[in-house]
Design an enzyme around this catalytic site. Structure first.
Site, PDB file in Angstrom:
ATOM      1  N   THR A  75      37.979 -61.032 -68.493  1.00 31.51           N
ATOM      2  CA  THR A  75      39.072 -61.515 -67.642  1.00 31.51           C
ATOM      3  C   THR A  75      38.640 -61.530 -66.181  1.00 31.51           C
ATOM      4  O   THR A  75      38.883 -62.500 -65.456  1.00 31.51           O
ATOM      5  CB  THR A  75      40.329 -60.649 -67.827  1.00 31.51           C
ATOM      6  OG1 THR A  75      40.852 -60.863 -69.143  1.00 31.51           O
ATOM      7  CG2 THR A  75      41.399 -61.000 -66.808  1.00 31.51           C
ATOM      8  N   ASN A 154      39.295 -68.315 -79.588  1.00 25.95           N
ATOM      9  CA  ASN A 154      39.486 -66.968 -80.105  1.00 25.95           C
ATOM     10  C   ASN A 154      40.452 -66.916 -81.280  1.00 25.95           C
ATOM     11  O   ASN A 154      40.380 -66.013 -82.113  1.00 25.95           O
ATOM     12  CB  ASN A 154      39.979 -66.036 -78.992  1.00 25.95           C
ATOM     13  CG  ASN A 154      41.167 -66.603 -78.244  1.00 25.95           C
ATOM     14  OD1 ASN A 154      41.139 -67.738 -77.779  1.00 25.95           O
ATOM     15  ND2 ASN A 154      42.227 -65.816 -78.112  1.00 25.95           N
ATOM     16  N   SER A 202      31.732 -60.809 -72.778  1.00 26.98           N
ATOM     17  CA  SER A 202      32.452 -59.547 -72.920  1.00 26.98           C
ATOM     18  C   SER A 202      31.696 -58.648 -73.881  1.00 26.98           C
ATOM     19  O   SER A 202      31.356 -59.065 -74.991  1.00 26.98           O
ATOM     20  CB  SER A 202      33.870 -59.808 -73.449  1.00 26.98           C
ATOM     21  OG  SER A 202      34.545 -58.590 -73.676  1.00 26.98           O
ATOM     22  N   ALA A 203      31.444 -57.400 -73.476  1.00 23.59           N
ATOM     23  CA  ALA A 203      30.646 -56.488 -74.295  1.00 23.59           C
ATOM     24  C   ALA A 203      31.349 -56.109 -75.596  1.00 23.59           C
ATOM     25  O   ALA A 203      30.720 -56.031 -76.658  1.00 23.59           O
ATOM     26  CB  ALA A 203      30.306 -55.232 -73.496  1.00 23.59           C
ATOM     27  N   HIS A 204      32.653 -55.860 -75.534  1.00 25.26           N
ATOM     28  CA  HIS A 204      33.304 -55.309 -76.723  1.00 25.26           C
ATOM     29  C   HIS A 204      33.520 -56.332 -77.829  1.00 25.26           C
ATOM     30  O   HIS A 204      33.876 -55.966 -78.953  1.00 25.26           O
ATOM     31  CB  HIS A 204      34.623 -54.616 -76.347  1.00 25.26           C
ATOM     32  CG  HIS A 204      35.764 -55.522 -76.038  1.00 25.26           C
ATOM     33  ND1 HIS A 204      36.807 -55.749 -76.906  1.00 25.26           N
ATOM     34  CD2 HIS A 204      36.049 -56.238 -74.926  1.00 25.26           C
ATOM     35  CE1 HIS A 204      37.676 -56.562 -76.352  1.00 25.26           C
ATOM     36  NE2 HIS A 204      37.242 -56.881 -75.148  1.00 25.26           N
ATOM     37  N   THR A 241      31.154 -49.348 -57.656  1.00 20.53           N
ATOM     38  CA  THR A 241      30.106 -48.631 -58.379  1.00 20.53           C
ATOM     39  C   THR A 241      30.037 -49.105 -59.825  1.00 20.53           C
ATOM     40  O   THR A 241      31.049 -49.195 -60.523  1.00 20.53           O
ATOM     41  CB  THR A 241      30.380 -47.120 -58.352  1.00 20.53           C
ATOM     42  OG1 THR A 241      30.442 -46.685 -56.988  1.00 20.53           O
ATOM     43  CG2 THR A 241      29.292 -46.353 -59.081  1.00 20.53           C
ATOM     44  N   CYS A 328      45.282 -60.249 -76.345  1.00 23.34           N
ATOM     45  CA  CYS A 328      45.798 -60.137 -74.977  1.00 23.34           C
ATOM     46  C   CYS A 328      47.270 -60.531 -74.901  1.00 23.34           C
ATOM     47  O   CYS A 328      47.900 -60.377 -73.875  1.00 23.34           O
ATOM     48  CB  CYS A 328      44.973 -61.018 -74.040  1.00 23.34           C
ATOM     49  SG  CYS A 328      43.234 -60.543 -73.971  1.00 23.34           S
TER      50      CYS A 328
END
Length: 389
Positions: A75, A154, A202-204, A241, A328
């Protein structure tokens, strides 16, 4: 004493279970102390993990490491890309309009940093593919445009003709962004082949950690203006960070992305087995987008007279996790904007269920869900189920 069967997880498009290599990399990273922006040894070790992951993700996408910008998720990556100000190789670029397809994820439909009056919607056909003739019309109507299109939907898994779209955008002098979240790990991700200026990941969705994503630029010379400012991280393109552990996990998955792609043939076999079994149980079942090229792991279907809201609850109570569409939009089951754009009748759309397979899915899981679905459908609408003689 009988042991309850483990839950059946068939919602990989919402989030994939954490892969072992990601877990290992993240645990090792969590043992380190140090801010990756610090110049001392502890900081340099943390920075080393971040840069190693950046190299891995860049290699998986066919770009240089400096082109990878880590974000908090897709997002944020999408919002970062949807900027009215880009820095180009020959100076600033200011797209005047945003063109998005009618089936985009809500994070793109919201328009990012464009105002509603600047956003135009590209129509799709009955299978959810972009109408290229309508894209041509919109590109010809005004000034420079930023076009944002998802690689694969999706909800339905339908794959867009990205190379054709990219060629049209390039010919118009516009910018092209691809939301490649669902494609990663299932299809080759190649921003340069698509003539895309940026892609979101997106990693997940591929077995990494939640809360980690990336905007990958085709060239570090062309980039959107920063969304988060106040620090020099990510080459001054995203302040804050870095999430070292999640980045390390993302990198671990990216290093083995070829193995993820190799899973696609098995996922396609499982999806075909599922859809064959579904039609055997419920002859009236409709699979949305089945005439189009789809992701190998995704099946969005409806059985008339079996409302999704009730079916989801029944499946959950029986230990199966499936979806009615985008996670989402969870909290209520409404009519999918994707199916509406495809012209699906609202009554049928309210029956839509999505199953999405992944690296943990087995043939036994498919068989178990088909048995479970037969029970659910039979209870909610007995007439929809084909009973054995």
């Amino acid at each position: 004493m009988t042991t309850a069967a483990p839950r059946l997880y068939l919602d990989h498009n919402a989030t994939a279970p954490l892969r072992p290599q990601a877990r290992t990399a993240m645990l090792e990273a969590l043992e380190l102390t140090g801010n990756p922006s610090s110049v001392h040894g502890d900081g340099r070790r943390a920075r080393g993990l971040v840069e190693a992951a950046r190299e891995a993700l860049a290699a998986a996408c066919g770009v240089k490491a400096r082109s990878v910008i880590f974000t908090s998720g897709a997002t944020e990556a999408n919002t970062l890309a949807l900027s009215q100000a880009w820095q180009g190789a020959d100076g600033p670029i200011y797209p005047e309009r945003l063109l998005i397809s009618a089936v985009e994820h809500p994070s793109v439909r919201s328009g990012g940093r464009f105002s509603p009056r600047q956003i135009r919607t590209i129509e799709v056909d009955a299978d959810g593919r972009i109408r290229l003739d309508h894209l041509d019309q919109l590109l010809s109507e005004g000034g420079p445009a930023l076009v944002s299109v998802m690689a694969a939907n999706n909800e339905t898994g339908v794959i867009q003709p990205l190379a054709e779209i990219g060629a049209r955008v390039a010919a118009s002098g516009g910018l092209f962004h691809v939301d490649a979240v669902q494609a990663a790990g299932r299809l080759p991700v190649a921003p340069k082949d698509w003539q895309a200026h940026a892609i979101s990941l997106s990693a997940h969705k591929v077995g990494g950690a939640q809360g980690m994503g990336a905007l990958v630029l085709a060239s570090s010379a062309v980039a959107p203006s920063a969304l988060l400012v106040g620090g020099g991280q990510e080459h001054h393109r995203r302040a804050g960070t870095e999430n070292v552990a999640a980045i390390a996990g993302f990198g671990a998955v990216a290093r083995e992305i070829a193995d993820c792609h190799a899973e696609s043939a098995e996922l396609l076999r499982l999806r075909n087995l599922f859809e064959q079994g579904l039609h055997h149980i419920c002859r009236s079942a409709v699979v949305f987008g089945d005439a189009a090229l789809r992701l190998p792991n995704t099946s969005c279907f409806a059985v008339p007279g079996v409302p999704a809201e009730l079916a989801l609850i029944a499946c959950d109570l029986k230990g199966a996790s499936v979806s009615s569409g985008s996670a989402c939009s969870s909290g209520k089951v409404g009519v999918s904007h994707v199916l509406a754009a495809m012209g699906v009748d609202e009554t049928l759309a309210r029956c839509a269920i999505r199953v999405s397979f992944g690296w943990t899915t087995t043939e036994a899981d498919v068989a178990r869900f088909l048995d479970l679905w037969g029970e659910v459908a039979s209870r909610l609408n007995p007439a929809a189920v084909q009973h054995a003689a």
